[in-house]
Design a protein around this motif. Structure first.
Motif, short mmCIF file in Angstrom:
data_model
loop_
_atom_site.label_atom_id
_atom_site.label_comp_id
_atom_site.label_asym_id
_atom_site.label_seq_id
_atom_site.Cartn_x
_atom_site.Cartn_y
_atom_site.Cartn_z
N HIS A 227 10.68 9.95 10.31
CA HIS A 227 9.58 9.70 9.37
C HIS A 227 8.35 9.24 10.14
O HIS A 227 7.26 9.78 9.95
CB HIS A 227 10.00 8.65 8.34
CG HIS A 227 8.89 8.13 7.48
ND1 HIS A 227 8.69 8.56 6.19
CD2 HIS A 227 7.90 7.24 7.73
CE1 HIS A 227 7.63 7.95 5.68
NE2 HIS A 227 7.13 7.13 6.60
N GLU A 228 8.54 8.26 11.01
CA GLU A 228 7.40 7.70 11.74
C GLU A 228 6.70 8.76 12.58
O GLU A 228 5.48 8.85 12.57
CB GLU A 228 7.85 6.54 12.63
CG GLU A 228 8.31 5.32 11.86
CD GLU A 228 7.21 4.72 10.99
OE1 GLU A 228 6.03 4.83 11.33
OE2 GLU A 228 7.57 4.14 9.94
N HIS B 173 4.59 11.59 10.66
CA HIS B 173 3.24 11.33 10.12
C HIS B 173 2.21 12.14 10.91
O HIS B 173 1.17 12.50 10.40
CB HIS B 173 2.90 9.84 10.24
CG HIS B 173 3.35 9.03 9.05
ND1 HIS B 173 2.95 9.33 7.77
CD2 HIS B 173 4.13 7.93 8.96
CE1 HIS B 173 3.50 8.44 6.94
NE2 HIS B 173 4.22 7.59 7.63
N GLU C 21 3.43 9.60 2.64
CA GLU C 21 4.74 9.00 2.92
C GLU C 21 5.85 10.01 2.64
O GLU C 21 6.81 10.12 3.39
CB GLU C 21 4.95 7.72 2.10
CG GLU C 21 4.07 6.55 2.52
CD GLU C 21 4.14 6.24 4.01
OE1 GLU C 21 5.25 6.17 4.54
OE2 GLU C 21 3.08 6.12 4.64
#
Ligand code: ZN
Length: 567
Positions: free
Chosen positions: A395-396, A399, A429
């Protein structure tokens, strides 16, 4: 249950009147009067249930990791960090600290839960219940303890317009606003909190004297000086330059969320942590696939033509040893990205630190019980910390994928953020998560993720959604999760079994529906069309009755951990 009746309120006012009129109490009289005041103070009747939302959890580290010198440094850093608790009590509310002292003095078993809940929330306002009071009836001032309690935002704005020469000082991130006679004054943090900051600085200097690591020594001495000068630029920058250290600290005023009046004032906090270099090496492995992940996104070139060079801020993994202040209040921080100073962000970038043991504690205490309720037995058995951790890492880094800039139909170039306005974070997100999941088959093909662990990823993802949805189904934060859940459910990736009242993942469909969703989100961002996003969120951002029922079933599972530090 929320406190709604006014019983006892007039007695409370009478009590304060008596105090104001100069009544003095002897020691015993004071004890009795505190008890009397407490008994007449309105409070919630469900404090036990509220407290049960936080499950006490030991936060510890392997003592063998550190040598004697490092242990001594760690001790000093914890002492410095504890000073941040003292400051944050003053920042979070005007009344919390006095209440805490009274409850401590009463030392009464019947008030134990109130004291503990007060400590968790750093004040009498419930952070899990929209900051409604659980002791007393006063609403939390939106400006917390940073501004006069009764000052409105309009008054502040009007005042500044009439006194432009005071604007800079009053709006400063590192000052508190007070009333003096009929005017507002700004008091810099290093003056307002000097009594707490001086010992903190002293402990940092003592730690600096002990450590043998040059970069840490430099940082700690500089940080000590900066806490007292109220200018954090140099030490924030030195923090980025720390290298080859096991024991580190983040300490000072950072985030501005506690100031919901203007989001101007920074709250003090501290993290004392031990770097986990082995885990960091593993994460770095992902970065070498980032360019290829960008190329394999299921969209036309214009939705992914961003240069990824320079976007990769280093990912750090650490073991939390102790936290204090803002970061300890309410729901515990899993990861932080610092510094916030834009100048340093431009010059040197940021560091993102994942607190692996905190993540693991939350996983065990919350996600596992949730999965056992919402997922079929077979799927619940596939839920794993490995998958949870890897999803967060993905996820990080995801971005960075897609595009940051868009060209609107009228030719203006702007950021996706500005184009999508208040809906940006829900979409961004969701994009980061879904694009990460879309890349799983690619990462399996590359041999980076073992094929036999693929099931763990999708089941853990679904269980994790229910964890997020508990934090609010009807607000912006919940929307980012709901849109994923509703979209994938509609496409058949998640299936609800009516008889068992549980979900399972459809292995064939889930990949396909995730790819469709990744495509949809990347296009929504890349087009930067605000109305399209509103329509999309309107369609997918709301819960149905079934989902509301499922979330309601989770009410007895803790919402978060209450850390008990064992250092
Ligand atoms: Zn994110």
């Amino acid at each position: 249950m929320n406190l709604r009746n006014n019983h006892g309120f007039s007695i409370l006012i009478l009590f304060f009147l008596l105090l104001a009129m100069g009544f003095h109490f002897g020691c015993k009289g004071k004890q009795a009067s505190i008890k009397e005041k407490w008994e007449s103070t309105p409070k919630v009747t469900d404090i036990h249930e509220r407290l049960a939302q936080f499950v006490p959890t030991e936060i510890f580290y392997d003592k063998n990791l550190l040598n004697d010198v490092q242990k001594q440094v760690l001790e000093k850093l914890i002492l410095a960090a504890k000073q941040m608790d003292k400051i944050f009590w003053k920042q979070a509310s005007h009344t919390g600290l006095a209440l805490k002292k009274e409850l401590e003095e009463m030392d009464d078993p019947s008030t134990k839960d109130f004291l503990r809940y007060l400590e968790i929330n750093f004040g009498p306002y419930d952070r899990l219940d929209e900051n409604n009071p659980f002791i007393g009836l006063e609403a939390k001032p939106p400006g917390a303890g940073f501004y006069p309690a009764d000052m409105s935002g309009d008054y502040f704005q009007g005042y500044i317009t009439g006194a432009p020469d005071k604007k800079k000082a009053l709006e400063d991130t590192y000052s508190v606003v007070k009333r003096k006679d009929n005017s507002l004054i700004a008091i810099p943090y290093n003056e307002e909190y000097r009594e707490d900051l001086e010992p903190a600085a002293q402990y940092l200097k003592e730690a600096a004297a002990i450590t043998t690591n040059t970069s840490l020594k430099k940082f700690l001495n500089q940080r000590a000086a900066d806490l007292l000068s109220n200018d954090y630029y140099q030490s924030d920058s030195d923090w980025i330059d720390l290298e080859d250290n096991l024991v580190e600290i983040v300490i000072g005023p950072f985030e501005v969320y506690e100031d919901s009046l203007y989001g101007l004032k920074a709250a003090y906090e501290a993290f004392v942590y031990i770097n986990d270099f082995e885990e960091m090496e593993k994460i770095k492995g992902y970065l070498k696939y980032l360019d290829e992940m960008q190329k394999t996104l299921p969209v036309a070139q214009k939705y992914k033509d961003q240069d990824l060079a320079g976007l990769q801020s280093p990912l750090n993994v650490a073991i939390e040893v102790f936290t204090a202040g803002d970061s300890k209040a309410g729901v515990q921080t899993l990861a932080f990205i610092l510094p916030n100073d834009e100048r340093i962000r431009e010059e040197k970038g940021t560091k993102k630190v994942f607190l692996k043991n905190v993540m693991e504690a939350k996983f065990d205490q919350i996600l596992v019980p949730i999965s056992k309720t919402v997922l079929s037995k077979e799927d619940a058995e596939n839920v794993s910390f490995w998958a949870y951790f890897n999803e967060i890492v993905l996820h990080e880094i995801c971005h960075a994928l897609g595009v940051n800039y868009v060209t609107l139909p009228d030719g203006t170039k702007t950021t996706v953020n500005k184009a999508l306005k208040e809906n940006y974070s829900a979409i961004e997100e969701a994009k980061a998560t879904v694009v990460g999941l879309h890349s799983i088959p690619f990462l399996i093909e590359k041999g980076w993720i073992p094929k036999d662990r693929e099931k763990e990823i999708y089941t853990t993802y679904l269980a994790g959604m229910f964890r997020s949805m508990r934090f609010g189904l009807h607000e912006a934060h919940g929307m980012g999760t709901l849109l994923q859940y509703n979209f994938i459910r509609e496409q058949g990736g998640f299936v609800f079994d009516e008889a068992l009242e549980q979900f399972h993942v459809d292995w064939e469909t889930v990949r396909y529906s995730i790819t469709n969703l990744a495509q949809t989100l990347l296009i929504l961002e890349g087009d930067g069309n605000y109305e399209n996003v509103v329509r999309f969120l309107d369609r997918f951002g709301h819960p149905d009755a079934l989902t509301e029922n499922m979330v309601a079933k989770l009410k007895d599972i803790p919402v978060d951990i209450a850390p008990e530090y064992k250092y």
